[in-house]
Enzyme design. Structure first.
Site, short mmCIF file in Angstrom:
data_model
loop_
_atom_site.label_atom_id
_atom_site.label_comp_id
_atom_site.label_asym_id
_atom_site.label_seq_id
_atom_site.Cartn_x
_atom_site.Cartn_y
_atom_site.Cartn_z
N ASN A 1 5.17 -9.49 11.49
CA ASN A 1 3.80 -9.07 11.21
C ASN A 1 3.09 -9.98 10.20
OD1 ASN A 1 4.31 -7.00 12.95
ND2 ASN A 1 4.46 -5.39 11.39
N ARG B 1 10.55 -7.00 12.02
CA ARG B 1 9.14 -6.68 12.29
C ARG B 1 8.26 -6.97 11.08
NH1 ARG B 1 9.79 -0.86 15.39
NH2 ARG B 1 10.25 -1.71 17.46
N LYS C 1 -2.77 5.93 -4.43
CA LYS C 1 -3.89 6.83 -4.12
C LYS C 1 -3.71 8.20 -4.78
CE LYS C 1 -3.74 4.66 0.48
NZ LYS C 1 -2.31 4.55 0.85
N LYS D 1 2.60 -1.14 8.94
CA LYS D 1 3.82 -0.59 8.37
C LYS D 1 5.04 -0.91 9.23
CE LYS D 1 6.89 3.09 7.98
NZ LYS D 1 7.42 4.21 8.76
N SER D 2 6.09 -1.31 8.61
CA SER D 2 7.40 -1.35 9.26
C SER D 2 8.45 -1.34 8.17
CB SER D 2 7.55 -2.61 10.12
OG SER D 2 8.85 -2.60 10.71
N ILE E 1 -2.92 -3.24 6.79
CA ILE E 1 -1.66 -2.90 6.11
C ILE E 1 -0.65 -2.35 7.11
CG2 ILE E 1 -2.49 -2.64 3.75
CD1 ILE E 1 -3.10 0.33 4.38
N HIS F 1 -7.65 9.41 -1.97
CA HIS F 1 -7.03 9.36 -0.63
C HIS F 1 -7.93 9.96 0.46
CE1 HIS F 1 -2.70 9.08 1.09
NE2 HIS F 1 -3.57 8.87 2.04
N LEU G 1 -2.07 -0.79 13.79
CA LEU G 1 -1.47 -0.96 15.12
C LEU G 1 -1.63 0.32 15.94
CD1 LEU G 1 1.86 -2.63 13.88
CD2 LEU G 1 -0.23 -3.79 14.67
N TYR H 1 3.10 9.87 -0.41
CA TYR H 1 4.16 9.26 0.40
C TYR H 1 5.55 9.52 -0.21
CZ TYR H 1 0.30 6.51 2.48
OH TYR H 1 -0.87 6.11 3.06
N ASP I 1 0.84 -1.20 0.00
CA ASP I 1 0.00 0.00 0.00
C ASP I 1 0.87 1.25 0.00
OD1 ASP I 1 -2.92 1.15 0.74
OD2 ASP I 1 -1.40 2.27 1.86
P1 NAD Z 1 0.73 1.28 11.95
O1 NAD Z 1 -0.46 1.19 12.81
O2 NAD Z 1 0.93 0.27 10.89
O3 NAD Z 1 1.98 1.34 12.90
C1 NAD Z 1 3.27 1.45 12.36
C2 NAD Z 1 4.30 1.66 13.44
O4 NAD Z 1 4.22 0.59 14.40
C3 NAD Z 1 5.69 1.54 12.83
O5 NAD Z 1 6.18 2.80 12.52
C4 NAD Z 1 6.50 0.88 13.88
O6 NAD Z 1 7.08 1.87 14.69
C5 NAD Z 1 5.52 0.12 14.70
N1 NAD Z 1 5.55 -1.33 14.42
C6 NAD Z 1 5.14 -2.00 13.31
N2 NAD Z 1 5.29 -3.32 13.47
C7 NAD Z 1 5.81 -3.50 14.69
C8 NAD Z 1 6.21 -4.64 15.43
N3 NAD Z 1 6.06 -5.87 14.94
N4 NAD Z 1 6.72 -4.45 16.68
C9 NAD Z 1 6.86 -3.22 17.20
N5 NAD Z 1 6.51 -2.10 16.55
C10 NAD Z 1 6.00 -2.24 15.30
O7 NAD Z 1 0.77 2.77 11.36
P2 NAD Z 1 0.75 3.52 9.97
O8 NAD Z 1 2.02 3.47 9.27
O9 NAD Z 1 0.19 4.86 10.28
O10 NAD Z 1 -0.37 2.76 9.10
C11 NAD Z 1 -0.08 1.67 8.26
C12 NAD Z 1 -0.27 2.02 6.81
O11 NAD Z 1 -1.59 2.50 6.58
C13 NAD Z 1 0.59 3.19 6.31
O12 NAD Z 1 1.96 2.83 6.16
C14 NAD Z 1 -0.11 3.54 5.05
O13 NAD Z 1 0.21 2.61 4.03
C15 NAD Z 1 -1.57 3.41 5.48
N6 NAD Z 1 -2.17 4.70 5.91
C16 NAD Z 1 -3.16 5.24 5.15
C17 NAD Z 1 -3.77 6.43 5.52
C18 NAD Z 1 -4.86 7.00 4.67
O14 NAD Z 1 -5.26 8.16 4.87
N7 NAD Z 1 -5.40 6.24 3.74
C19 NAD Z 1 -3.34 7.12 6.67
C20 NAD Z 1 -2.33 6.55 7.44
C21 NAD Z 1 -1.76 5.33 7.07
#
Ligand code: NAD
Length: 275
Positions: free
Chosen positions: A242, A238, A77, A232-233, A230, A110, A192, A52, A47
């Site tokens: 995940n 990690r 997006k 992110k890491s 989805i 988006h 998360l 980005y 994604d």
């Molecule tokens: P997330 O909830 O996926 O959390 C990511 C954070 O959690 C990472 O930066 C990392 O620090 C931590 N993490 C991940 N795996 C871990 C693990 N196994 N152990 C410990 N810590 C861990 O947050 P996100 O990045 O905001 O959201 C995920 C994805 O959603 C984004 O990358 C993006 O692709 C999408 N997104 C979309 C929108 C939208 O408006 N459509 C907005 C925000 C995010």
């Protein structure tokens, strides 16, 4: 050999892997390396978004991994500065060029940016892009029920999916019910809680019970609610962790305990005002 994973069938009959890699706030280089690690681990869903700034890295990561294009479910997006039929069409072409692909699997608006009052014309550009083979499926992100209804009323075409903020602290039950009634799949962004839910004591207790990590328990919770997540890491360990979520099941009492964590706390902007 692709590892076992679950797919969700969308209303247009395309299938989307239930777990994908998010790459928000990753540079081109970080995204490139993360996508490669993820595909090597067995992920088949990535994604990204034009905003980005890492579509080039995502495309390179797919090629580095050597995974056939047809096996990867790729989402991008249209950003808020490209609403309208013409601007959205141009923005998609630019995304395809940066990604270095002929098509994406899913193209999303988006944000509805309702103050611009232009998302229906943007939607028409997505319908047109699908007809032209530039995207397989079309959907939206951060749309409220009134925005979804307006798309359907004015074009007769419903999005296959709405990607919304959804994590244990913001469970979006009302919007999920609306999606169900409209045949729209729910995709969880910040699954998360941007990491905030990983230290929750209820979740840590459940993680101990299953000998899993908090992240794995939360991702499994999304799966059992029928959501597409989805996480992110960019950290290889990690990314792998995940994806190790296909060989255990949370029991009803643990799901109930997690459902009780909802407090409606939004981490991102409010879709009704964000522009
Ligand atoms: P997330 O909830 O996926 O959390 C990511 C954070 O959690 C990472 O930066 C990392 O620090 C931590 N993490 C991940 N795996 C871990 C693990 N196994 N152990 C410990 N810590 C861990 O947050 P996100 O990045 O905001 O959201 C995920 C994805 O959603 C984004 O990358 C993006 O692709 C999408 N997104 C979309 C929108 C939208 O408006 N459509 C907005 C925000 C995010």
């Amino acid at each position: 050999m692709v590892k076992p994973q679950l797919n969700i069938q969308l209303s247009d009959a395309q299938r989307i892997p239930q777990i994908g890699l998010g790459v928000w706030q990753a540079s081109n280089e970080e995204a490139r390396a993360a996508v490669r690690v993820a595909l090597e681990e067995g992920y088949r869903h990535v994604d990204t978004a034009s905003i980005y700034g890492n579509e080039k890295g995502v495309g390179e990561g797919i090629r580095d991994a050597g995974t056939p294009r047809a096996e990867v479910f790729l989402t991008t997006k249209i950003w808020n500065d490209a609403h309208g039929f013409e601007a959205a069409s141009v923005a998609l072409d630019a995304s395809l060029e940066r990604l270095n692909v002929d098509y994406v699997d899913l193209l999303l608006i988006h944000w509805p940016a309702p103050s611009q009052d232009n998302y229906v014309d943007t939607w028409r550009a997505l319908i047109n892009a699908q007809r032209n083979g530039k995207t397989r499926s079309i959907g939206v992100s951060n749309f409220n029920p009134d925005h979804l209804q307006k798309l359907i009323d004015e074009t007769g075409v419903a999005p296959v999916l709405n990607q919304i903020e959804l994590h244990p602290y913001m469970q979006q039950e009302a919007l999920r019910k609306v999606h169900e009634s409209m045949g729209i799949a729910t995709q969880s962004w910040s699954p998360l809680g941007q990491g905030s839910a990983l230290s929750n004591s209820v979740i840590l207790e459940i993680a101990r019970k299953y000998d899993r990590t908090a992240a794995q328990v939360i991702i499994r919770w999304h799966m059992e609610l029928g959501l597409i997540a989805i996480p992110k890491s960019i950290t290889p360990s990690r990314i792998r962790e995940n994806f190790k979520v296909f060989d255990f099941v949370l029991d009803a009492s643990d799901l109930a305990a997690m459902n009780a964590l909802n407090c409606g706390n939004r981490m991102g902007p409010d879709p009704s005002t964000f522009a």
